[in-house]
Design a protein around this motif. Structure first.
Motif, short mmCIF file in Angstrom:
data_model
loop_
_atom_site.label_atom_id
_atom_site.label_comp_id
_atom_site.label_asym_id
_atom_site.label_seq_id
_atom_site.Cartn_x
_atom_site.Cartn_y
_atom_site.Cartn_z
N GLY A 194 37.94 44.05 45.21
CA GLY A 194 37.20 43.04 44.47
C GLY A 194 38.07 42.33 43.45
O GLY A 194 39.08 42.87 43.00
N SER B 225 34.29 38.49 43.55
CA SER B 225 34.23 38.70 44.99
C SER B 225 34.31 40.19 45.23
O SER B 225 34.86 40.93 44.41
CB SER B 225 35.36 37.97 45.70
OG SER B 225 36.60 38.59 45.40
N GLY B 226 33.76 40.64 46.32
CA GLY B 226 33.80 42.05 46.66
C GLY B 226 32.54 42.77 46.22
O GLY B 226 32.06 42.57 45.11
N SER C 107 41.77 38.06 47.35
CA SER C 107 40.69 38.84 47.99
C SER C 107 41.01 39.17 49.45
O SER C 107 40.47 40.12 50.01
CB SER C 107 39.37 38.08 47.93
OG SER C 107 38.97 37.92 46.60
#
Length: 106
Positions: A25, A40-41, A18
């Motif tokens: 993401g 994530s993202g 990340s």
């Protein structure tokens, strides 16, 4: 998100991936039943994450079937899909799918 306990080494790998500036993401999916284990993202937040998860799962199932039909015993290991705006790197495993969405122009 799922209640799945993510091992520390997976957490570290997600954080490392990340951190690259072109990565938008990262998402880890459980295949059966389909669900987001970790992401994530902002690109994978909320409903957008569920849409990507379902689309990626469909792409992997269809492509794996085609690979097996073309070459008996062959197995799908990695996919790179580049669109006008993004690049998806998909790594299917027995129970999981990992997805990295990046901006290839950065």
């Amino acid at each position: 998100m799922s209640d799945f306990d993510t091992p520390p080494e997976i957490e570290q790998a997600l954080a490392r991936i990340s951190s690259y500036r072109n990565v938008r993401g990262v998402m880890i999916l459980l295949r059966e039943p389909l669900g987001i284990v970790k992401s994530s993202g902002a690109v994978f937040d909320g409903e957008a994450g569920r849409v990507y998860a379902k689309a990626v799962e469909g792409i992997v199932v269809t492509t794996a079937r085609a690979v097996a039909e073309c070459e008996e015993g062959d197995v799908l290991r990695l996919m790179r899909i580049r669109t006008k705006r993004h690049e998806l790197i998909i790594t299917p495993d027995g129970r999981f799918l990992s997805v990295v969405l990046q901006d290839p122009d950065l």
